[in-house]
Design a protein around this motif. Structure first.
Motif, PDB file in Angstrom:
ATOM      1  N   SER A 278       0.812  -1.207   0.000  1.00 37.58           N
ATOM      2  CA  SER A 278       0.000   0.000   0.000  1.00 37.58           C
ATOM      3  C   SER A 278       0.846   1.259   0.000  1.00 37.58           C
ATOM      4  O   SER A 278       1.991   1.249   0.433  1.00 37.58           O
ATOM      5  CB  SER A 278      -0.943  -0.003   1.202  1.00 37.58           C
ATOM      6  N   ALA A 279       0.221   2.326  -0.479  1.00 39.30           N
ATOM      7  CA  ALA A 279       0.862   3.635  -0.490  1.00 39.30           C
ATOM      8  C   ALA A 279       0.963   4.130   0.949  1.00 39.30           C
ATOM      9  O   ALA A 279       0.160   3.747   1.793  1.00 39.30           O
ATOM     10  CB  ALA A 279       0.043   4.599  -1.332  1.00 39.30           C
ATOM     11  N   PRO A 280       1.894   4.936   1.304  1.00 37.83           N
ATOM     12  CA  PRO A 280       2.901   5.541   0.447  1.00 37.83           C
ATOM     13  C   PRO A 280       4.160   4.690   0.308  1.00 37.83           C
ATOM     14  O   PRO A 280       5.068   5.045  -0.418  1.00 37.83           O
ATOM     15  CB  PRO A 280       3.232   6.849   1.172  1.00 37.83           C
ATOM     16  N   PHE A 281       4.214   3.551   0.983  1.00 39.62           N
ATOM     17  CA  PHE A 281       5.448   2.771   1.000  1.00 39.62           C
ATOM     18  C   PHE A 281       5.603   1.852  -0.196  1.00 39.62           C
ATOM     19  O   PHE A 281       6.710   1.500  -0.564  1.00 39.62           O
ATOM     20  CB  PHE A 281       5.540   1.938   2.286  1.00 39.62           C
ATOM     21  N   GLY A 282       4.498   1.418  -0.790  1.00 42.97           N
ATOM     22  CA  GLY A 282       4.592   0.439  -1.860  1.00 42.97           C
ATOM     23  C   GLY A 282       5.094  -0.876  -1.288  1.00 42.97           C
ATOM     24  O   GLY A 282       4.775  -1.243  -0.166  1.00 42.97           O
ATOM     25  N   PHE A 283       5.879  -1.563  -2.065  1.00 45.59           N
ATOM     26  CA  PHE A 283       6.440  -2.832  -1.580  1.00 45.59           C
ATOM     27  C   PHE A 283       7.610  -2.503  -0.672  1.00 45.59           C
ATOM     28  O   PHE A 283       8.573  -1.866  -1.081  1.00 45.59           O
ATOM     29  CB  PHE A 283       6.892  -3.692  -2.757  1.00 45.59           C
TER      30      PHE A 283
ATOM     31  N   LEU B 150      -1.573 -11.641   9.068  1.00 42.95           N
ATOM     32  CA  LEU B 150      -2.996 -11.414   9.266  1.00 42.95           C
ATOM     33  C   LEU B 150      -3.442 -11.871  10.647  1.00 42.95           C
ATOM     34  O   LEU B 150      -4.178 -11.172  11.346  1.00 42.95           O
ATOM     35  CB  LEU B 150      -3.801 -12.123   8.170  1.00 42.95           C
ATOM     36  N   LYS B 151      -2.984 -13.042  11.084  1.00 42.50           N
ATOM     37  CA  LYS B 151      -3.354 -13.541  12.416  1.00 42.50           C
ATOM     38  C   LYS B 151      -2.846 -12.610  13.502  1.00 42.50           C
ATOM     39  O   LYS B 151      -3.574 -12.255  14.432  1.00 42.50           O
ATOM     40  CB  LYS B 151      -2.791 -14.947  12.631  1.00 42.50           C
ATOM     41  N   HIS B 152      -1.580 -12.205  13.389  1.00 42.56           N
ATOM     42  CA  HIS B 152      -1.019 -11.305  14.394  1.00 42.56           C
ATOM     43  C   HIS B 152      -1.719  -9.944  14.364  1.00 42.56           C
ATOM     44  O   HIS B 152      -1.918  -9.317  15.402  1.00 42.56           O
ATOM     45  CB  HIS B 152       0.490 -11.148  14.192  1.00 42.56           C
ATOM     46  N   SER B 153      -2.113  -9.489  13.170  1.00 35.82           N
ATOM     47  CA  SER B 153      -2.836  -8.224  13.052  1.00 35.82           C
ATOM     48  C   SER B 153      -4.163  -8.285  13.786  1.00 35.82           C
ATOM     49  O   SER B 153      -4.516  -7.365  14.524  1.00 35.82           O
ATOM     50  CB  SER B 153      -3.099  -7.899  11.579  1.00 35.82           C
ATOM     51  N   ARG B 154      -4.889  -9.365  13.587  1.00 39.03           N
ATOM     52  CA  ARG B 154      -6.198  -9.491  14.236  1.00 39.03           C
ATOM     53  C   ARG B 154      -6.065  -9.578  15.748  1.00 39.03           C
ATOM     54  O   ARG B 154      -6.845  -8.962  16.483  1.00 39.03           O
ATOM     55  CB  ARG B 154      -6.944 -10.707  13.670  1.00 39.03           C
TER      56      ARG B 154
ATOM     57  N   ALA C 163     -21.167 -10.074   2.097  1.00 36.86           N
ATOM     58  CA  ALA C 163     -21.836 -10.945   1.127  1.00 36.86           C
ATOM     59  C   ALA C 163     -22.239 -10.223  -0.155  1.00 36.86           C
ATOM     60  O   ALA C 163     -22.184 -10.796  -1.237  1.00 36.86           O
ATOM     61  CB  ALA C 163     -23.061 -11.594   1.767  1.00 36.86           C
ATOM     62  N   ASN C 164     -22.650  -8.968  -0.065  1.00 36.29           N
ATOM     63  CA  ASN C 164     -23.136  -8.246  -1.245  1.00 36.29           C
ATOM     64  C   ASN C 164     -22.116  -7.251  -1.792  1.00 36.29           C
ATOM     65  O   ASN C 164     -22.476  -6.396  -2.598  1.00 36.29           O
ATOM     66  CB  ASN C 164     -24.447  -7.527  -0.907  1.00 36.29           C
ATOM     67  N   MET C 165     -20.861  -7.361  -1.361  1.00 35.33           N
ATOM     68  CA  MET C 165     -19.834  -6.439  -1.848  1.00 35.33           C
ATOM     69  C   MET C 165     -19.149  -7.007  -3.081  1.00 35.33           C
ATOM     70  O   MET C 165     -18.973  -8.212  -3.188  1.00 35.33           O
ATOM     71  CB  MET C 165     -18.786  -6.189  -0.772  1.00 35.33           C
ATOM     72  N   ASP C 166     -18.752  -6.109  -3.978  1.00 37.07           N
ATOM     73  CA  ASP C 166     -18.018  -6.573  -5.152  1.00 37.07           C
ATOM     74  C   ASP C 166     -16.567  -6.866  -4.766  1.00 37.07           C
ATOM     75  O   ASP C 166     -16.114  -6.515  -3.678  1.00 37.07           O
ATOM     76  CB  ASP C 166     -18.102  -5.565  -6.294  1.00 37.07           C
ATOM     77  N   ALA C 167     -15.845  -7.509  -5.657  1.00 43.50           N
ATOM     78  CA  ALA C 167     -14.474  -7.949  -5.364  1.00 43.50           C
ATOM     79  C   ALA C 167     -13.547  -6.782  -5.057  1.00 43.50           C
ATOM     80  O   ALA C 167     -12.682  -6.877  -4.183  1.00 43.50           O
ATOM     81  CB  ALA C 167     -13.935  -8.767  -6.536  1.00 43.50           C
ATOM     82  N   ALA C 168     -13.720  -5.650  -5.745  1.00 45.24           N
ATOM     83  CA  ALA C 168     -12.852  -4.494  -5.513  1.00 45.24           C
ATOM     84  C   ALA C 168     -13.070  -3.923  -4.109  1.00 45.24           C
ATOM     85  O   ALA C 168     -12.102  -3.547  -3.429  1.00 45.24           O
ATOM     86  CB  ALA C 168     -13.115  -3.416  -6.564  1.00 45.24           C
ATOM     87  N   THR C 169     -14.312  -3.859  -3.663  1.00 50.50           N
ATOM     88  CA  THR C 169     -14.604  -3.349  -2.322  1.00 50.50           C
ATOM     89  C   THR C 169     -14.035  -4.282  -1.265  1.00 50.50           C
ATOM     90  O   THR C 169     -13.447  -3.827  -0.277  1.00 50.50           O
ATOM     91  CB  THR C 169     -16.121  -3.181  -2.130  1.00 50.50           C
TER      92      THR C 169
ATOM     93  N   ARG D 205      -9.984  -5.586   2.840  1.00 53.33           N
ATOM     94  CA  ARG D 205      -8.900  -6.461   3.319  1.00 53.33           C
ATOM     95  C   ARG D 205      -7.606  -5.663   3.471  1.00 53.33           C
ATOM     96  O   ARG D 205      -6.840  -5.873   4.405  1.00 53.33           O
ATOM     97  CB  ARG D 205      -8.721  -7.645   2.372  1.00 53.33           C
ATOM     98  N   GLN D 206      -7.366  -4.733   2.547  1.00 50.24           N
ATOM     99  CA  GLN D 206      -6.195  -3.865   2.644  1.00 50.24           C
ATOM    100  C   GLN D 206      -6.283  -2.994   3.897  1.00 50.24           C
ATOM    101  O   GLN D 206      -5.302  -2.817   4.624  1.00 50.24           O
ATOM    102  CB  GLN D 206      -6.086  -2.979   1.403  1.00 50.24           C
ATOM    103  N   MET D 207      -7.462  -2.470   4.165  1.00 47.12           N
ATOM    104  CA  MET D 207      -7.656  -1.652   5.361  1.00 47.12           C
ATOM    105  C   MET D 207      -7.408  -2.491   6.615  1.00 47.12           C
ATOM    106  O   MET D 207      -6.793  -2.007   7.570  1.00 47.12           O
ATOM    107  CB  MET D 207      -9.072  -1.075   5.370  1.00 47.12           C
ATOM    108  N   GLU D 208      -7.885  -3.746   6.602  1.00 42.42           N
ATOM    109  CA  GLU D 208      -7.666  -4.617   7.755  1.00 42.42           C
ATOM    110  C   GLU D 208      -6.173  -4.845   7.992  1.00 42.42           C
ATOM    111  O   GLU D 208      -5.702  -4.777   9.127  1.00 42.42           O
ATOM    112  CB  GLU D 208      -8.378  -5.958   7.553  1.00 42.42           C
TER     113      GLU D 208
END
Length: 193
Positions: free
Chosen positions: A24-29, A52-56, A148-154, A159-162
């Protein structure tokens, strides 16, 4: 030669950035330790699942720590004759939990971990990380079917926000722990945290 090596490293970083969810921005990879060069794609999937587990866990820890510091406790007892309110705050609260309670917490975490590793296809073999089924048909990922009703981009954005929130929570939870052992080590936190 150095310019060619730098260009190759930049190309590798761009390739990994395109492959990995969580860039993600601003760091990129960003991989200062070079972990992306270790192992296979399955190894990278394991690294991502661990993040992901440690994040949660860190997000839950931050919320729990803040709520506890605010003086909010469960009613009743954690064990016979040991009310939740008597546990204290911060690291002292964990130390005050009876040993049987600590064992129950550790066993519950182990059961969730076991369930997440039993999902087929396994995340190291093409499955998605973070999709853990729970008893009685419940889902630990999105138990209320919010997505359930969200499109793949959303969903990808969420997931990026998580991941980003979890990364910050890992820093935050360790800041709470540091502040509880070393007074004034985290200037943004009030004394006594």
């Amino acid at each position: 030669a150095e310019a060619a090596a730098a260009a190759a490293a930049a190309a590798d970083a761009a390739k990994m950035g395109a492959m990995l969810e969580g860039v993600s921005a601003p760091f990129g990879f960003w991989d200062p330790a070079g972990l992306s060069k270790l192992g296979t794609p399955a190894t990278q999937a394991w690294f991502r699942a661990a993040e992901l587990k440690h994040s949660r866990v860190a997000m839950a820890a931050c919320v729990g720590w803040i709520v506890n510091e605010a003086g909010v406790t469960f009613d009743g007892n954690i064990a016979t004759g040991v009310p939740f309110a008597s546990l204290g705050k911060g690291v002292a609260a964990w130390n005050a939990v009876p040993d049987a309670g600590k064992l129950q917490i550790i066993l519950a975490a182990g059961a969730i971990e076991f369930a997440s590793e039993a999902v087929q296809p396994h995340y190291m073999k093409g499955g998605r990380t973070g999709q853990t089924a729970a008893p009685f048909g419940l889902k630990l990922w999105d138990p209320l079917s919010y997505n359930a009703n969200m499109d793949a981009a959303t969903i990808a954005t969420k997931r990026q926000m998580e991941l980003n929130n979890g990364r910050l929570a890992m820093i935050g939870s360790m800041s709470f722990v540091a502040a509880s052992f070393i007074p004034d080590s985290v200037p943004a936190l009030p004394a006594g945290w």
